[in-house]
Design an enzyme around this catalytic site. Structure first.
Site, PDB file in Angstrom:
ATOM      1  CB  SER A 272       4.123 -22.708  -7.163  1.00  0.00           C
ATOM      2  OG  SER A 272       3.783 -23.513  -8.269  1.00  0.00           O
ATOM      3  NE  ARG A 311      47.331 -42.128  11.850  1.00  0.00           N
ATOM      4  CZ  ARG A 311      48.617 -41.840  11.984  1.00  0.00           C
ATOM      5  NH1 ARG A 311      49.375 -41.708  10.918  1.00  0.00           N
ATOM      6  NH2 ARG A 311      49.148 -41.682  13.190  1.00  0.00           N
TER       7      ARG A 311
END
Lengths: 449, 449, 449, 449
Positions: A272, A311
Site C-alpha cells: 500500500s 453484412r
C-alpha cells in the site's frame, strides 16, 4: 499502464495490431496458394505475394489512417499489400486478394487469432487443473467452516472446496474443447457470399484454403451469422465466472478477521502507498475486475448478433475490439488464478480455530440431525433452534445448553454430545467427494498435447 | 489500428497512459503546494516536487511493470516520483505524496481527465446543435415519409425529423452541464478517509487542494462511493443512445431502395474492397457500433458501484479502463455524427417521390381524419381500412377507390379528395414544432464560452 | 412467489396490468376533456367517455389476447373503450381517442405511472436519509476498522461510514428531483408526430392535455427519442448501486468472524431450513440481488434508444417490461435498506475488539505518519513496513517491535507509542466530516411535502 | 397484459408459481422414496408424503409471504408440506425434506423446469428447421439483392439467405443437445454440501434420487458453482441472437420501399390505431425486443456466478427470476419466428425488380471480376469504379458506360456485357451452397423423438 496487470503477454500479442494484421496476411498468402492450385491465378505469382505477407513490413499507423476512411482494416491492408507486391512484381499484384471480400480476410484472420488464444487458455486451464488437484488432495481432510450467505453453516474440508473449484474448471476445459469444433471455421464467400467472382471454381478454392489454414470449411459463408464468434465470448464468459468465484472465496478467506488462506505475496506485491502492513489481494482484485467486466462484454457480442442481411452495419464493428478484449481479460484472469492457486498459503490452524468461534453453533445441524431420527426433523430443528438462541443469549457453548435439555439427554449422553461437537465427526462424505472428482479427472483423456 | 476510426484524438490523448499519469502528477504537485500552504511541509521543497511532476519524464513501461505487482498505478508513480525528486533534493523527497493514499491521486487525476473530456464533448455537442439547427431550418417544409415500425405512416417534414434530433441533443447538453456540478469533485481522504495522517490540518489541505485544482470539495471522501463516476458513464450512455438513433435514421435513409439522405463520402471514404459502386455508411457504422457497446460498458460502471467498506476489491479496478473507454467511444461517435450532419446530402426529390410509392396509402390517415367528424372515428377508420385493402388488391390509387365509395362521396367531393392526397396538405403543425425547437434553443443561455 | 420478497406492494401495484391500463385510460379521459375544450368534439360526450375510463371495468385477459395480435396494449384498449362508450352513447363513441396514436396513450400513461413511482421513491429515500442521519449521529465517535481491499487498514468511526452512505443517498435525492424536471413530459403527437389529424387545433389540445394531467408539454413529440425514459432507468441504476454498497457493507459486517452490525432478525426472518443457528441476511441478499440485476436492465434501456425514424421496431417494445422492472426492483431494494438501517443492531464492543486483532498493525500508518516528519515519508514507511513484517513473524505487537527500534525510539518515547496505538487517537477528522454531512443535510430545503 | 405477446403459454406455465412449486415438490417426493430405499426413513411414510406433493394443494399467496421473511421459496414450502403431511400422518411428517437443504429442492426443481423448457425449445427449433428448409428449397434460384451495410451489393438467391438462417438454427439445435448433457444435474448436498446429515448413506440417497428424477448425478454438489445454469442462459442467448437476425432481415424486407417479403398478417394482426393502411411487423417487433433484452439478462447470469463460499449472497437470488425470463423470452421469440417463416409471403417479382433500381451498379463486381483476369484486380476495380461514378452522375445504366470505355470493349463485346448484367448469371455457387446445407441437415440423425 494497466495491460500488464490485467492481461497476459501472450494473448495481448495475439490481439495486438501486428497480430491482427498478420492474421489477415496469413489469409491472403493462403488464398494465393489456393487460387493457384485451382488454376485461377498463375502459380508463378504466389511466392511474390507470400513474401510480402509479413506484418512487420507494414506501417501500422498508415493502415490505421486508411481504416479510418475505409471503415475496416482489410481495405487499407489489401491496398498496401498490393502496392508492396507490385513493387516486386507488377504481374503478381494483379492477383492479390483474388475473389475475396474484406470480411473474408478479417474473419479468417480472427479465427487464426482465436485458435492461438484458445491454445493459451487450454494450457493455462490445464495448469490450473493440476494446481487445484494438488490442493484438493492435500487438504481433503482439513476441516474448515462451510459458509452460506456469508455465515458459518457447517464444517466441510478445504479439499472439498478446492474440489468444487476443480470440478468447475474441468467442465470449462470440456466446454473449450467442444467450442473449437463449433466455433472455428474458414470465412470465404466473396462480396455477397456466393463466391461469384470465382466463377465455378469457388468451392475448390474454399476447400484448398480451409485445408491450407487448418480451419474447418463451413456449410456456407457466415458473414452475418455470428453465433460462432459469439460462442467464443459466452464460453469465456462462463470460465471467467468460475474464476471470479475462486477469487472471491480466496479474497474472503484473506480478510483480516478470517485469515485462512492467502494468495502469494512476494516482492512488493500488493503493498500500500500509505499502510506499511497491508498485503492487498492483487490477483483477486484483477480476477474480480474481469468478472465484473466480462459479462457485459459478452452481452455486447450477443447484442451484436442481429446483423443485417449479408453484412451488418455497426454491429459487426462492435465485435472488433470486444472479442479480443474478452479473450485478453479472460486470459489475464486465468493466469492470476493459476498463480493464486499454485502459491496459495493455507493456514489450517486458523481454519480449525475459526470453527470454534461460534461456541458450537456451527454444529447445530449435527445435533439436529442426531436428534431427528428420535424427534422428527421439524421437532429436532425446533429444539436445537431454541438451544442456539439460549447459547447466544447466555454466551455458553451449545453443547452445554443441549446437555441440560431433557428432550436431548433422553436420547444423547455426554459422550455422544462431545463426539457430536467435533467438526471432524461431521464432515459427511467430503473426502469421498474429493476422491471422486480427482478420480474422474484422472480418467479423462488428456484433452490436447 | 481501430483507434482512429472509433475515437477522437483529443479524448484518446486525455486517457492515454501519459494523460493518466499527468492527472496523478498534477494532484501530487498541487498537494505539495497545499501542504506547504498549510504549514505541513516546507515551502522550500515545493518547487523541486513540482518540477518533476511532468509525465514525459517518466518511463511508462517501468510504471506498468510496477502496477502489475502493486495492483494500481499510483504506487509505482509515487515511488518513481520520489526517486526523481530525491535525485534533485533529498530533503524534498521526504514530502512527496504527503498524507495522501493511492486512490486520492488516482481519483483526483481521473477527475482532471474527465473535466478535459467533458470540455471536448461540450464543444462537439455545441457544434452538433448548430449543424442540426441549420438542417432543421433548411428543411422545415421538405416533405418526407414519417415511418413507424419501418413502414411509411404519414408525411412529416425532414426539418421535423432534424428538430427531433436537435431537441434530444439540447437535452443532453443540459445533462452534461448538470453532470459537471454533481460529478466533478476532489478526492482526498488518506488511507481510510479520515485524513488522520495530517493531524488536525487535513481540512486546510483539502480546501487548498480543491481550490488549486479547481475541483469542488465534497462533503467527505468518496473512495468507495462511486455514484459520481458512474453518473459520468450513465450521462454519456444516454448521449450515445441519441447519437445511435440519428445514425440509424441516416443509415436507413441511405438504403439503396430509399436513397433520401447520405452521409458525406469524399476521398475513398466507405469504399468496398470488391464492389466498386459501394459507398458504405462508415460514420453510421462507427456510431452504431458505439451504441451497441456503450450500454454494456455503462452496466459495468453500475455493477462496480457495490464497493466494499472503505475501498472496493476488484470492482474499483473494473472502472479503470471502462470509464475512459466510454468517454472515448462517446467522443468518437459524437465526432462522426457532427461530420455526418454537417455534410449530410439531402435528396428532397427522392423524399417526395417516395411519398408516392404507396399510391396514396401513406395518406390513409388524412382521409380517415377527414371522414371522422362525419362518420365517427372508428367507422371512418373501417371505411378507409377497407379502401386500403381494395387499393392494394386492385393495384389502384387509394384516392380512386375512395372516390367510388358512396359513404365517402357523400361527404367529400373530387376536389376535396385531390387536396387530401397532397402530402403537403397533411403536415399538421410540423413547421410550428420546428420553429418552437429552434426558438427555445435560441433562448438558452450559451452554456459555456 | 418472489414478488413480495423483491418488490414493494406500492410500486408493484403502480406497474400492475391494472395500473398500466389505468394510466392509458387517464390519458383517454383527459384527451376527451381537452378536445372538447378545443372545440373539436362535443362537450356533451365527455362525461360518457370519462365514466368508462376505469380499469376495473375491463377484462384484462381479453385485452392481453388483443395485445398479442395488435402488438401493443393501446389498440385493444381503444377498441374495448370505444365499445363500452358505444353501449352507453353511440355518438360519444365516435370521439374516443381523438387525434391520438397508440403510443400517445401508452407513453403518457407510463409517465403517470412513473410519477407515482417517483413519489414512492422520494418518500422512501427521505426515510432512509433520516435513518442514516440518526445512525451517523449516534456512532460518530464509535471506532471501527476502516477496511480497504477487504483488509483492515486504519481506524475510522462507524458514524463516518454511515455518513458516507448518507451523503450518497442525499446525492441520489437531488438526482431524483432533477430527474422529474427532465423526464416527465406529455406524449402527444398523433400518427407521425405532427398532430395532423387535429388540423390546426393540435397545439391547443396538447396544451390543455398537459395542463389537465399535470405533465410538462415538451418541445415536440418524442415517440422515438427515448432519453427521458432511459434517464429514469439510469438514475435508478445509480441509486441501486449505492443501495447495494450499503447492503454489501452490512453483509460483510454480519459475517460470523466479524460480527459488528446486523440487519434486524425478528419472527423467523432469515432462518435456515437445515441450520437452526443461522440468521441469514435476507434484506442484504435482496438488495444485492437487485444490484446484480438492475445494471443490466439499465443497459437494455440504453440499447433500446436506437429507435428507427418516427417509431421504433422492437426496441420500443423492449422497454415495456424493463422500465417497470427497474422501478420495482429499485423500490424493493430501497425498502429493504430502510428496514435494514432503521433496525440495524450495532455491536460497538465487537468493533473495538476487532481493532485489536492485528496486534497494532491497523495503526501502522499512525506510526508511519508520526515518523514521517522526522524521517521523511518514504523512509518512515520502510521502517514501519519492516516492523510490521517482524511483528507478524514474531507474533508480537507492533508497538513492541517499534519500541525496540532505535530509528523509532530516537523520536518517539514509550508514552508516545502507547498513545499512538490507541485507535481513538487516530481518527483524524472523522467526527468533523460526520458533522459536516449532517449539517449540510439540515440546510437542504425539504425536497417535497 | 404483455405475457401473451412476448411468451409462449407452454414455457410460461413451466415457470409459473405453480410450476416452480411443483418442481420443488417433485424433489421432495423423490427424496422420500430415495431415503426410504436407502433405509433412512420408513417405507411406510412415503405414500403420505408423496400424496401431498401436488402444487394445487398449496396456497401460493401464503408461500409468497413466507418467502418474504425466509428469503427463499423452499423454507415456506417445506413448512407447509410438513404441516400438510402431519395432518395426514404425524409420523410421516417427521421425515419430510430428510437430509436436504433449501437449495437442493430449489435447484433440483429448477432443473426439472429447465428440462421441460428445453423440450419445448427442441420441438420448436425442429419446426423452424423444417420451415426454413422448405423456404430454402423453394427459393434456391430466386434472385434477390445481397445487401451489405444496408446497401445493395451483388445478387444472391433468397434460398441462400434462408439457408444461412437454417444453418445457424441447425448449429443451435446441436448446442441445445450438448447443453442438456452438461447443464442438467441433480442438486443434492445438504447444508454445506457434504450430505453430513445422512451419515454414510448420503451417496446412496443421491444415486437413488438421481435415478428417480432422471437427472444425472454430478461429481459433487454445485450450490455455489453456477456454470450449469449460466450455460443454459448463454446457449439461449446465442439462439435469440440468430432469431433476432432473421427477424431483422424480414423487417427490413417488409419496408414500404423494399416490399420483398412479409410476415403473415391475418385477422387484425399488426393493425394501427390511427393508420388504416398499416400492417405492422408484430412478430419481428417481438423477436427484436427479445434480442434487445436477452443479452443483458444473460450478463446477469454471468455476473451472478461469483457466488461466495458454499452459497451465494444475493447473486444466487439474482438468478431466480432471470433464468426463467430468459427461457420465456427465448421461447416466445422462437414461436414468433416459426410463425413468421411458416407464413412468410415472398414477392419474387419485387425482388427481381429491386435488382434493377441501381441501373446495373449491383453487378459492378461482375464486371470487375470479368475484367480482372485481363487488367488485374486493382486496375479492373478502378475502371469499374470510374464507370460507376459516371453512371450515377449521368443517370445512365452502368452497362452503357462500360460499353463506351475502350479499356473494357477491348476485352468484352456487347453480348458479353449483356450477359454480365443479368443477375441470374452472377449467382456464383448460391444453389450449390443451398443444396449442401439441405443435404447436411438431412444426414443429421434426428435429434430426439
Amino acid at each position: 499502464m494497466l495491460d500488464a496487470l490485467f492481461r497476459t503477454d501472450a494473448v495481448r500479442e495475439i490481439f495486438s495490431d501486428a497480430g491482427r494484421l498478420q492474421g489477415m496476411l496469413d489469409f491472403e498468402a493462403a488464398l494465393a496458394r489456393a487460387a493457384a492450385r485451382a488454376g485461377l491465378i498463375p502459380e508463378a505469382v504466389v511466392a511474390d505475394i507470400e513474401s510480402e505477407c509479413r506484418a512487420e513490413l507494414f506501417d501500422i499507423g498508415a493502415l490505421a489512417r486508411g481504416a479510418e476512411s475505409a471503415g475496416n482494416t482489410a481495405i487499407p491492408m489489401v491496398k498496401a499489400l498490393t502496392a508492396r507486391v507490385e513493387a516486386r512484381n507488377a504481374d503478381a499484384a494483379r492477383y492479390v486478394h483474388w475473389g475475396a471480400t474484406s470480411q473474408d480476410a478479417m474473419d479468417t484472420g480472427l479465427m487464426l487469432q482465436l485458435r492461438a488464444a484458445l491454445d493459451v487458455l487450454d494450457a493455462d486451464t490445464a495448469a490450473l487443473s493440476d494446481a487445484l488437484a494438488n490442493l484438493a488432495k492435500k487438504h481433503r481432510r482439513t476441516p474448515v467452516a462451510g459458509r452460506t450467505w456469508l455465515q458459518q453453516a457447517a464444517p466441510i474440508t478445504f479439499g472439498l472446496k478446492a474440489a468444487g473449484w476443480l470440478a468447475a474448471i474441468e467442465r470449462h476445459r470440456m466446454r473449450l474443447q467442444e467450442l473449437r469444433a463449433r466455433a472455428l471455421a474458414l470465412q470465404f464467400g466473396g462480396a455477397a457470399g456466393t463466391l461469384a467472382a470465382l466463377g465455378n471454381r469457388g468451392p475448390d478454392v474454399a476447400n484448398a484454403l480451409a485445408a491450407d489454414l487448418g480451419l474447418p470449411l463451413p456449410d456456407l459463408p457466415w458473414h452475418a451469422h455470428r453465433d460462432r464468434v459469439a460462442e467464443v465470448a459466452t464460453t469465456l464468459g462462463l470460465l471467467v465466472g468460475s474464476l471470479g468465484k475462486i477469487a472471491k472465496d480466496v479474497a474472503l478467506s484473506m480478510q483480516t478477521e478470517v485469515g485462512e488462506a492467502f494468495e502469494p505475496a512476494g516482492d512488493g506485491r500488493g503493498g500500500s502507498s500509505t499502510m506499511p502492513h497491508k498485503r492487498n489481494p492483487v490477483s483477486a482484485a484483477v480476477v474480480l475486475s474481469a468478472a465484473t467486466r466480462v459479462p457485459a462484454l459478452v452481452s455486447i457480442m450477443l447484442s451484436a448478433m442481429v446483423q443485417e442481411h449479408e453484412r451488418g452495419l455497426g454491429n459487426w464493428h462492435a465485435e472488433w475490439e470486444t472479442l479480443p478484449e474478452i479473450c485478453s481479460l479472460a486470459s489475464g484472469a486465468l493466469a492470476h488464478v493459476v498463480q493464486m492457486v499454485e502459491g496459495l498459503t493455507v493456514d489450517a490452524v486458523r481454519m480449525r480455530d475459526n470453527l470454534d468461534i461460534t461456541h458450537g453453533l456451527v454444529l447445530a445441524e449435527a445435533a439436529s440431525a442426531a436428534l431427528a431420527p428420535k424427534l422428527g426433523r421439524e421437532a429436532a430443528h425446533r429444539v436445537v433452534e431454541e438451544a442456539c438462541r439460549a447459547a447466544v443469549e447466555q454466551r455458553k457453548h451449545l453443547r452445554d445448553i443441549l446437555g441440560k435439555d431433557s428432550r436431548v439427554t433422553a436420547h444423547l449422553g455426554v459422550a455422544d454430545l462431545d463426539r457430536l461437537f467435533e467438526p471432524e465427526n461431521y464432515l459427511g462424505v467430503a473426502e469421498r467427494l474429493v476422491d471422486g472428482v480427482l478420480e474422474r479427472r484422472g480418467q479423462r483423456v488428456p484433452p490436447r498435447q
